[in-house]
Design a protein around this motif. Structure first.
Motif, PDB file in Angstrom:
ATOM      1  N   ILE A 169       0.838  -1.200   0.000  1.00 28.02           N
ATOM      2  CA  ILE A 169       0.000   0.000   0.000  1.00 28.02           C
ATOM      3  C   ILE A 169       0.877   1.255   0.000  1.00 28.02           C
ATOM      4  N   TRP A 170       1.944   1.277   0.773  1.00 23.96           N
ATOM      5  CA  TRP A 170       2.847   2.419   0.785  1.00 23.96           C
ATOM      6  C   TRP A 170       3.486   2.620  -0.588  1.00 23.96           C
ATOM      7  N   PHE A 171       3.911   1.533  -1.233  1.00 25.10           N
ATOM      8  CA  PHE A 171       4.526   1.620  -2.564  1.00 25.10           C
ATOM      9  C   PHE A 171       3.540   2.173  -3.585  1.00 25.10           C
ATOM     10  N   VAL A 172       2.301   1.677  -3.590  1.00 27.33           N
ATOM     11  CA  VAL A 172       1.289   2.160  -4.527  1.00 27.33           C
ATOM     12  C   VAL A 172       1.007   3.645  -4.275  1.00 27.33           C
ATOM     13  N   GLY A 173       0.934   4.035  -3.002  1.00 29.56           N
ATOM     14  CA  GLY A 173       0.718   5.449  -2.679  1.00 29.56           C
ATOM     15  C   GLY A 173       1.847   6.333  -3.176  1.00 29.56           C
ATOM     16  N   ALA A 174       3.082   5.870  -3.063  1.00 30.48           N
ATOM     17  CA  ALA A 174       4.232   6.645  -3.547  1.00 30.48           C
ATOM     18  C   ALA A 174       4.209   6.787  -5.064  1.00 30.48           C
ATOM     19  N   VAL A 175       3.821   5.743  -5.766  1.00 37.70           N
ATOM     20  CA  VAL A 175       3.734   5.812  -7.228  1.00 37.70           C
ATOM     21  C   VAL A 175       2.637   6.788  -7.656  1.00 37.70           C
ATOM     22  N   ILE A 176       1.491   6.718  -7.012  1.00 38.53           N
ATOM     23  CA  ILE A 176       0.394   7.632  -7.347  1.00 38.53           C
ATOM     24  C   ILE A 176       0.790   9.071  -7.040  1.00 38.53           C
ATOM     25  N   ARG A 177       1.469   9.280  -5.910  1.00 39.89           N
ATOM     26  CA  ARG A 177       1.899  10.632  -5.552  1.00 39.89           C
ATOM     27  C   ARG A 177       2.876  11.193  -6.576  1.00 39.89           C
ATOM     28  N   SER A 178       3.831  10.384  -7.029  1.00 39.48           N
ATOM     29  CA  SER A 178       4.790  10.874  -8.023  1.00 39.48           C
ATOM     30  C   SER A 178       4.124  11.123  -9.365  1.00 39.48           C
ATOM     31  N   ASP A 179       3.090  10.353  -9.711  1.00 37.35           N
ATOM     32  CA  ASP A 179       2.361  10.611 -10.953  1.00 37.35           C
ATOM     33  C   ASP A 179       1.565  11.903 -10.880  1.00 37.35           C
ATOM     34  N   LEU A 180       0.973  12.169  -9.729  1.00 36.35           N
ATOM     35  CA  LEU A 180       0.156  13.378  -9.587  1.00 36.35           C
ATOM     36  C   LEU A 180       0.997  14.636  -9.432  1.00 36.35           C
ATOM     37  N   PHE A 181       2.039  14.583  -8.611  1.00 37.55           N
ATOM     38  CA  PHE A 181       2.786  15.783  -8.279  1.00 37.55           C
ATOM     39  C   PHE A 181       4.166  15.853  -8.921  1.00 37.55           C
TER      40      PHE A 181
END
Length: 167
Positions: A21-33
């Motif tokens: 879950i932490w890894f998926v959140g980091a990937v989504i964050r880097s895609d958005l920001f």
């Protein structure tokens, strides 16, 4: 299997699930920001890099090359590609570019930050500076990490918008 082993496997599975879950959140964050370019990559201008100050006692006459460069100073900024292609803005002392209402050039582009970049006049010509944007400002296909000179032969890309200067 013993109850202790089953309990250990449950905790290991739970820990693995949280790492995922932490890894998926980091990937989504880097895609958005996106990722920011660190400002420490370029050395700060020191006293050796500073231009000598002219003496105030005697005003100096501009050289022939300086007068010729002043004639070739850019006067307008034109959008050549993007949603607002064809729009032309006159260049003054400073031009802020972004999506905010306090910018002089407001770009309708999803990849442009609120306050993305600025173009400002110096004694030697115009400079372009990235204002800490998420997706970066590109001058001639190179990402800016420090203010750079902006001449009529340069192209500036902000998001999906391509800008050129006119003399």
């Amino acid at each position: 299997m013993s109850e202790l082993l089953v309990l250990g496997l449950k905790f290991a599975f739970l820990a693995l699930l949280w790492v995922f879950i932490w890894f998926v959140g980091a990937v989504i964050r880097s895609d958005l920001f996106g990722r920011r370019v660190p400002a420490t990559d370029t050395p700060a201008p020191g006293p050796a890099m500073a231009a000598p100050e002219p003496s105030p006692a005697r005003p100096q006459k501009p050289s022939w090359g300086a007068r010729r460069a002043a004639k070739r100073m850019p006067t307008a900024l034109r959008i050549s590609q993007g949603k607002q292609a064809g729009l032309t803005m006159t260049l003054g002392d400073q031009l802020k570019i972004g999506r905010s209402a306090d910018c002089q050039l407001i770009l309708d582009d999803d990849y442009v930050s609120t306050r993305h970049a600025r173009i400002y006049r110096t004694t030697t010509g115009y400079m372009v500076e990235d204002l800490g944007s998420t997706n970066g400002t590109y001058l001639n296909q190179e990402r800016l990490s420090a203010p750079a000179p902006f001449t009529p032969s340069d192209t500036l890309r902000i998001g999906r918008t391509l800008l050129i200067v006119e003399v």
